[in-house]
Design a protein around this motif. Structure first.
Motif, short mmCIF file in Angstrom:
data_model
loop_
_atom_site.label_atom_id
_atom_site.label_comp_id
_atom_site.label_asym_id
_atom_site.label_seq_id
_atom_site.Cartn_x
_atom_site.Cartn_y
_atom_site.Cartn_z
N ALA A 1 1.00 -1.21 -0.07
CA ALA A 1 -0.01 -0.03 -0.05
C ALA A 1 1.01 1.13 0.08
O ALA A 1 0.78 2.23 -0.86
CB ALA A 1 -0.90 0.06 1.17
N SER B 1 2.38 1.81 -3.28
CA SER B 1 1.43 2.37 -4.16
C SER B 1 1.01 3.68 -4.07
O SER B 1 0.94 4.38 -4.95
CB SER B 1 0.07 1.49 -4.07
N MET B 2 1.08 4.14 -2.75
CA MET B 2 1.06 5.48 -2.73
C MET B 2 2.36 6.46 -3.13
O MET B 2 1.99 7.51 -3.54
CB MET B 2 0.86 5.87 -1.02
N ALA C 1 1.74 6.65 -6.71
CA ALA C 1 0.84 7.92 -7.17
C ALA C 1 1.45 9.20 -6.93
O ALA C 1 1.01 9.84 -7.62
CB ALA C 1 -0.44 7.64 -6.19
N LYS C 2 2.36 9.32 -5.94
CA LYS C 2 2.98 10.55 -5.89
C LYS C 2 3.87 11.10 -7.00
O LYS C 2 3.92 12.20 -7.06
CB LYS C 2 3.74 10.62 -4.46
N ARG D 1 2.69 11.05 -9.92
CA ARG D 1 1.93 11.88 -10.71
C ARG D 1 2.20 11.60 -12.18
O ARG D 1 2.22 12.55 -12.82
CB ARG D 1 2.02 13.19 -10.54
N ASN D 2 2.49 10.45 -12.70
CA ASN D 2 2.62 10.10 -14.06
C ASN D 2 1.66 8.78 -14.25
O ASN D 2 2.09 7.64 -13.84
CB ASN D 2 4.28 9.71 -14.12
N ASP D 3 0.97 9.10 -15.02
CA ASP D 3 -0.35 7.91 -15.41
C ASP D 3 0.45 6.83 -15.88
O ASP D 3 -0.06 5.64 -15.53
CB ASP D 3 -1.47 8.54 -16.31
N ASP D 4 1.24 6.85 -16.85
CA ASP D 4 2.02 5.78 -17.54
C ASP D 4 2.99 5.09 -16.79
O ASP D 4 2.99 3.70 -16.78
CB ASP D 4 2.52 6.10 -18.62
N THR E 1 2.50 4.73 -13.42
CA THR E 1 1.42 4.06 -12.71
C THR E 1 1.28 2.79 -13.01
O THR E 1 1.07 1.66 -12.54
CB THR E 1 0.37 4.78 -12.17
N LEU E 2 0.56 2.74 -14.44
CA LEU E 2 0.35 1.65 -15.23
C LEU E 2 1.53 0.84 -15.38
O LEU E 2 1.16 -0.62 -15.11
CB LEU E 2 -0.28 2.14 -16.52
N SER F 1 1.98 -1.10 -11.89
CA SER F 1 1.10 -1.88 -11.43
C SER F 1 0.86 -2.96 -12.20
O SER F 1 0.40 -4.29 -11.63
CB SER F 1 -0.26 -1.20 -11.40
N VAL G 1 2.90 -5.85 -10.11
CA VAL G 1 2.05 -6.46 -9.18
C VAL G 1 1.24 -7.68 -9.53
O VAL G 1 1.11 -8.83 -9.17
CB VAL G 1 1.24 -5.59 -8.11
N THR G 2 0.56 -7.47 -10.48
CA THR G 2 -0.32 -8.31 -11.23
C THR G 2 0.43 -9.60 -11.61
O THR G 2 0.23 -10.71 -11.50
CB THR G 2 -1.10 -7.89 -12.58
#
Lengths: 418, 428
Positions: B225, B228-229, B232-233, B235-238, B240-241, B244, B247-248
């Motif tokens: 967690a 993950s925070m 997020a900090k 602030r870059n959408d790609d 983050t993808l 993530s 993890v999957t």
């Protein structure tokens, strides 16, 4: 094709069928509710009833949002899990019980969490300049909000599944340790799988503030498992009552972790802290998040958080009261509100609680039940529940009247009445 | 090497000065560091300084090799020895800096020393509960190989150098990604401990021995967690993808490990996919994220970084599986033949079963019958399985080196090559 592969396929099919049979009841209901969307009417005059409140609310937002949908049943991992779950049948690993509660459509029904997020989304509406493509016109919510509702349920389920692990450490090797270990393994993986999916789904929404918010909810859930004394299976025990501590209301909006030590020993503060971490935070932050997705101001989002938090706490207070209703023999948790209030009232009962330091089962539950029934615990719990219900209703009444708002009010009313 | 411009050489030397800690001439060090930050050095002024600077390098290298042995468990005596012999070489032949033997851990000493501290800080500010903090930070004690943050930062610097030449300072966001990678890795280690019921990791009792399984599981969720925070900090959408996806992959790899396949071909493909998901994906995607943060315009550089990471990751796991058969428990810090005991058929076994088909039924029953583990262990050693695994690992390392050579030359790019070598030849 080799024999064992064939065998495997048959097994998998069987496993899927068991899953389907379990869910079929619920599927029928879903079909019914989605065809009836248009004609759905909210009954306002009948006596509030939990199941009715929920099923009518489901019609308002289109269909129930369970992640246990067909695409999940058909995914490879879940099929695999179903296969492994079969191996556990016959052992008494708690994972089976968790799985059953997930599918069981009763009072504590899990789907309600996603449902509430969707109802809040619809009741609050969204900013008009969002492109049509991102909306689910018929249901009046955004696709992203529906995804968030799904994430909420996944996080909650993942936490419940991880909580249901068995602690095998202090046990001497027994016959079923192998089964238990295997159960733990599967439970851990299912929980991780759900968390992994949450990460992926949140990532797709391309909203980093939302990712922060929901991650902090996951953090809070993990923190909840460390509050106060625990027995060997990590079951919670109330902290020793401290009559002198003043009740400080939590200031919990935002991403900061909560201070724990201050609250321990004060019945109301400790109870609130425990359940804000274990439930209020997730529902509150989900409601906050859905308003964020809809483009509402931060002030409105904050109200969303408060609504979700108070609703979850009212709900918990109501669940806590249930085992103490007349004639009930249901088991109860030692940190439920009636017991904690009673301990504050009569600290001498803590001696009985302390017997459960190694195993909560060593506590004489009937003795505690008798004491609680004679003390002020139940009344105080009811008062607590009312406070939270009212706080949730106050937020709700700031929204313009709508079907969704009425449905939420009905759910709150139903909680009050259980 | 002779074709290197003198400017570049000086920059490199000065960079090294910045990297290496206690140089006797502190004043000069800070001076050159400052100049390095501005990134511009007129060649005429720096050339006369060269010899002097090089002597500095050699002095501090010698003084640092000793300390580096103690500060990092992964550095091996033979490397320290080569570093020392090369450092004398440097004094006499300043033109041919043998930086292909650069020690990546030493090169990044300053960058790496804070990684664990910063991770602990992040975990600290996110909980007020001591026990949770204690479990969550159990594996962030600086005793691991810290391969992931090291490669992450190295790739970050190499990419920055490749794109902006001398402004190769690591970005805070890239450093964060390196931290996040280590955190995701630790979260998965903690959960693995519960799943496998292992007793030892990194030479100390594993977390599940010390604390209740439920708490250990929750601590794993907690670390994830917080990671993950932190993602997020950024602030870059790609980014983050990309992260993530890691993890999957990790969970899916874990699921794959539960099942086994029937035919040999299927089994090997299954093993490789599992290895990618469980190990390589984290490294590959971390490097990809780091390259994206460097500000690449298109997918080309992130893809290069990804492929480098994938190959290094696969090689790393192959060598890990190999070491499980040859290394002693003392060197590994965990029991050996652990995979077999867990019922897992890794590359050496899969290769061995070409020669000894009697391994097949054992693989299918996951080495659960009495004597299976010992028999399989013996057959693997009798076969070519270990050599073949080594060969496969080497191929991946060569591919990684080929990719690293596509990047602009810099100490960090050279270090990327050394990393591929280290991964292949590590003893623990």
């Amino acid at each position: 094709m080799s024999l064992s592969k064939l065998n495997q396929i048959i097994l998998r099919k069987n496993a899927l069928q068991t899953f389907r049979i379990c869910t079929s009841n619920w599927e029928i209901k879903r079909n019914f509710s989605s065809t009836d969307t248009k004609r759905a009417k909210v009954s306002q005059y009948q006596k509030p009833d939990w199941n009715r409140a929920v099923s009518e609310a489901e019609k308002i937002v289109g269909y129930p949002t369970s992640f246990l949908s067909l695409r999940w049943l058909l995914s490879d991992e879940i099929a695999n899990v179903a296969l492994h779950l079969r191996k556990l049948v016959g052992s008494n690993h708690p994972l089976l019980k968790t799985a059953k509660t997930l599918l069981y459509n009763g009072k504590n029904n899990m789907q309600a969490w996603g449902l509430i997020v969707l109802l809040v989304s619809k009741a609050a509406g969204h900013s008009p300049d969002l492109p049509d493509l991102e909306q689910d016109k018929a249901a009046g919510v955004l696709h992203s909000q529906r995804a968030l509702a799904e994430v909420t349920e996944m996080i909650r389920t993942s936490h419940l599944v991880h909580k249901g692990l068995v602690n095998l450490q202090n046990e001497e090797p027994k016959e079923d340790t192998g089964d238990m270990m295997f159960g733990n393994k599967i439970a851990l993986l299912i929980g991780d799988y759900l968390l992994g999916n949450c990460c992926a789904e949140l990532g797709v929404l391309r909203n980093q503030e939302l990712v922060s918010l929901m991650s902090s909810a996951v953090r809070d859930l993990a923190e909840a498992e460390f509050v106060g004394p625990r027995d060997n299976q990590n079951n919670p025990l109330p902290a020793r009552p401290q009559p002198s501590i003043e009740y400080k209301p939590l200031n919990d909006v935002g991403l900061e972790p909560l201070l724990v030590s201050d609250a321990l020993g004060n019945a109301q503060a400790e109870w609130t802290l425990r359940h804000v971490l274990s439930a209020g935070s997730l529902l509150g932050k989900s409601c906050q998040g859905t308003l964020k997705l809809a483009g509402h101001s931060y002030e409105v989002q904050e109200q969303g958080y408060l609504f979700g938090k108070h609703l979850a706490l009212a709900w918990q207070a109501c669940l806590d009261r249930e085992p103490f209703s007349p004639g009930s023999m249901e088991p109860f948790s030692l940190v439920c509100a009636p017991v904690m209030f009673h301990l504050q009232h009569d600290p001498s009962l803590y001696v009985e609680i302390e017997k459960g330091q190694n195993d909560v089962q060593d506590v004489d539950y009937e003795k505690i039940r008798r004491s609680v029934l004679q003390g002020p615990g139940l009344d105080l719990t009811q008062k607590l529940q009312k406070e939270h219900s009212h706080a949730a209703l106050d937020v709700l009444n700031q929204l313009p009247p709508s079907d969704a708002r009425t449905a939420l009010a009905n759910i709150i009313a139903a909680i009050r009445d259980i | 090497m002779a074709c290197l411009g003198s400017t570049r050489l000086c920059v490199r030397v000065q960079e090294k000065l910045c990297q290496l800690g206690q140089s006797p001439q502190v004043r000069r060090k800070t001076f050159s560091c400052d100049r390095f930050k501005f990134g511009f050095l007129p060649p005429s002024r720096t050339i006369p300084e060269r010899k002097n600077l090089n002597q500095n390098v050699s002095q501090s290298t010698v003084s640092n090799t000793n300390s580096s042995i103690s500060w990092h468990p992964c550095s091996r005596p033979e490397i320290a020895a080569t570093a020392r012999s090369f450092s004398t070489l440097r004094t006499y032949q300043p033109g041919s800096l043998p930086d292909y033997k650069v020690d990546p851990y030493q090169l990044l000493e300053d960058d790496l020393k804070d990684v664990y501290l910063d991770i602990r800080k992040q975990l600290r500010i996110n909980t007020h509960q001591e026990e949770l903090y204690e479990i969550a930070t159990y594996y962030f004690d600086g005793q691991g190989k810290s391969l992931r943050p090291m490669v992450g930062i190295l790739m970050g610097r190499a990419m920055n150098y490749h794109m902006y030449k001398d402004r190769s300072a690591i970005l805070p966001s890239q450093k964060e990604v390196a931290m996040i990678a280590e955190m995701i890795h630790s979260a998965s280690l903690i959960h693995d401990d519960v799943i496998d019921q292992s007793d030892f990791r990194r030479g100390k009792p594993s977390a599940n021995v010390l604390w209740s399984h439920k708490k250990v599981t929750m601590a794993g969720d907690f670390i994830l967690a917080i990671a993950s925070m932190m993602i997020a900090k950024l602030r870059n959408d790609d980014v983050t993808l990309v992260l993530s996806q890691v993890v999957t992959d990790l969970v899916q790899g874990e699921f794959m490990q539960l099942g086994s396949k029937e035919t040999e071909n299927e089994r090997f493909a299954h093993y490789l996919t599992k290895t990618y998901r469980k190990t390589a994906s984290l490294i590959a995607n971390t490097l990809k994220a780091v390259a994206m943060l460097a500000g690449a315009d298109d997918d080309k550089l992130p893809e290069l970084a990804f492929q480098y990471g994938r190959n290094v990751g696969l090689a790393f796991q192959l060598v890990d599986d190999l070491l499980d058969f040859v290394s002693s428990s003392a060197a590994m810090g965990k029991p050996t033949a652990a995979d077999l005991k867990l019922g897992l058929a890794t590359a050496p076994v899969l290769f061995a079963c070409e020669k000894y088909p009697e391994l097949n039924p054992m693989i299918m029953r996951r080495f659960q019958e009495k004597g299976d583990v010992e028999k399989a262990f013996e057959l693997v050693h009798k076969s070519q399985g270990l050599e073949q695994t080594q060969f496969l690992a080497r191929q991946h390392c060569q591919e990684a080196i080929r990719i690293a050579n596509l990047l602009g030359e810099s100490p960090y790019q050279k270090a990327l090559i050394v990393v591929a070598d280290l991964v292949l030849n590590r003893m623990k």
